[in-house]
Design an enzyme around this catalytic site. Structure first.
Site, PDB file in Angstrom:
ATOM      1  N   ASP A  92      -0.686  29.376 -23.823  1.00 25.45           N
ATOM      2  CA  ASP A  92      -1.732  30.130 -24.535  1.00 25.45           C
ATOM      3  C   ASP A  92      -3.145  29.818 -24.031  1.00 25.45           C
ATOM      4  O   ASP A  92      -4.122  30.081 -24.712  1.00 25.45           O
ATOM      5  CB  ASP A  92      -1.614  29.967 -26.055  1.00 25.45           C
ATOM      6  CG  ASP A  92      -1.653  28.504 -26.478  1.00 25.45           C
ATOM      7  OD1 ASP A  92      -1.737  27.626 -25.591  1.00 25.45           O
ATOM      8  OD2 ASP A  92      -1.589  28.250 -27.687  1.00 25.45           O
ATOM      9  N   GLU A 123      -2.171  12.441 -24.179  1.00 29.23           N
ATOM     10  CA  GLU A 123      -2.642  12.446 -22.791  1.00 29.23           C
ATOM     11  C   GLU A 123      -2.807  11.013 -22.293  1.00 29.23           C
ATOM     12  O   GLU A 123      -2.434  10.674 -21.169  1.00 29.23           O
ATOM     13  CB  GLU A 123      -3.962  13.227 -22.679  1.00 29.23           C
ATOM     14  CG  GLU A 123      -3.837  14.725 -22.943  1.00 29.23           C
ATOM     15  CD  GLU A 123      -3.791  15.096 -24.427  1.00 29.23           C
ATOM     16  OE1 GLU A 123      -3.844  14.178 -25.282  1.00 29.23           O
ATOM     17  OE2 GLU A 123      -3.702  16.296 -24.744  1.00 29.23           O
TER      18      GLU A 123
END
Ligand SMILES: *[C@@H]1O[C@H](CO)[C@@H](O)[C@H](O)[C@H]1NC(C)=O
Length: 326
Positions: free
Chosen positions: A187, A272
């Site tokens: 997206d 992350e």
């Protein structure tokens, strides 16, 4: 390139010969004028067949032109992308494929969050014209987001990205395969310039991400060519306070560190970091996009379409045609 050229030549020869044959037939027809109606019919059928083949060749030629160029001297960009079944999935994949088609040496590693590979994604990939690998793994039950959960509650796409990393480690060679690994999302919106920037990543490169974290952008702050801190609202003290879309890793680094993967059990915002901590320190990061001052990727997020009228028709016993793929 050479293959393309010889194909073009082949096409040319075919056209010349078919046109020649057609002319010869017409000439004979005109000269002797003895053709019976049956022969005339055969001629018409043959002409129609020729037209049909011409059209097929033309279509094939268009498909070939659609294929992105390859350049053996450039490192490959391996884009690992989790995806899951929903109403907008095909639209998102179409939008992204039409970006990636412009990127040279691009290898799309699409990982479905499902027990098996779906027909929709399988046939989509087969005709998209991009080099790809199609994988799947279902997110464990406990880690699935519920309909009412906010999307930041649990990390998403973790298992899928790890399966992508595993594929790289099983199929690529540290010495002969040159590349860059990027974690893409179905997206997001990507500028083509981003891929040019990341392609020469030596270790881990970083850059800003637009429309994320409740801000216009988040970014690594660069001083004297080095990343010194993170510009973000949420926990700037995180080791790598950076979005998934904001960094790329050299393939070599991924292959040399087989223990490096995303951690499923991490606090919000630390996904992350869970990978990057195995690979690099902050001062070694390579700032791109003009010292992290340009936004080349955005968290656009497509609105979820409502199906109110569709559901009403189903209740009335008039569902739409299930054979039509959307
Ligand atoms: C980034 O910053 C460094 C150090 O200030 C400078 O030497 C370099 O030219 C800058 N790079 C770009 C692309 O602006």
């Amino acid at each position: 390139m050479a293959r393309l050229l010889s194909l073009k030549k082949l096409l040319l020869v075919y056209f010349v010969m078919s046109t020649g044959a057609l002319l010869w037939l017409i000439l004979n027809f005109g000269l002797f004028c003895h053709t019976s109606s049956k022969e005339e019919e055969t001629l018409l059928t043959k002409t129609r067949e020729l037209r049909h083949w011409e059209e097929r060749l033309r279509r094939r030629e268009r498909d070939l032109q659609k294929k992105p160029q390859q350049d053996a001297s450039l490192p490959t960009i391996y884009a690992i992308m989790p995806t899951h079944t929903r109403h907008v999935q095909k639209a998102e994949l179409t939008r992204l494929a039409q970006t990636f088609l412009h990127v040279k040496n691009f290898h799309w590693i699409l990982v479905e969050d499902s027990h098996s590979r779906t027909d929709l994604v399988t046939s989509f990939l087969a005709s998209c014209g991009i080099k790809y690998t199609h994988l799947n793994i279902k997110t464990p039950e406990d880690y699935q987001l519920k309909e009412t959960d906010p999307n930041w509650l649990k990390p998403r796409g973790v298992e899928q990205r790890n399966v992508g990393l595993q594929w790289l480690r099983e199929h690529l060679d540290e010495d002969s395969d040159k590349g860059v690994v990027y974690f893409a999302d179905d997206d997001n919106t990507y500028s083509l310039q981003l891929f040019d920037e990341m392609r020469q990543t030596r270790g881990v490169s970083v850059w800003p991400v637009g429309l994320v974290g409740g801000m216009r952008f988040e970014r690594p702050v660069v001083e004297h060519g080095r990343v010194v801190r993170w510009y973000t609202y949420w926990r700037p003290e995180r080791p790598f306070a950076i979005d998934m879309a904001g960094f790329a890793v050299n393939l070599q680094l991924i292959l040399e560190n087989p223990q490096a993967k995303f951690e499923l059990r991490v606090r919000r915002g630390y996904l992350e970091s869970s990978l990057l901590e195995h690979l690099i320190t902050m001062d070694e990061l390579e700032p791109l996009a003009d010292n992290c001052t340009k936004v080349l990727v955005w968290h656009t997020r497509t609105e979820k379409p409502k199906m109110k009228q569709e559901n009403q028709l189903i209740q009335l016993g008039r569902p739409s045609d299930p054979r039509i793929e959307v």
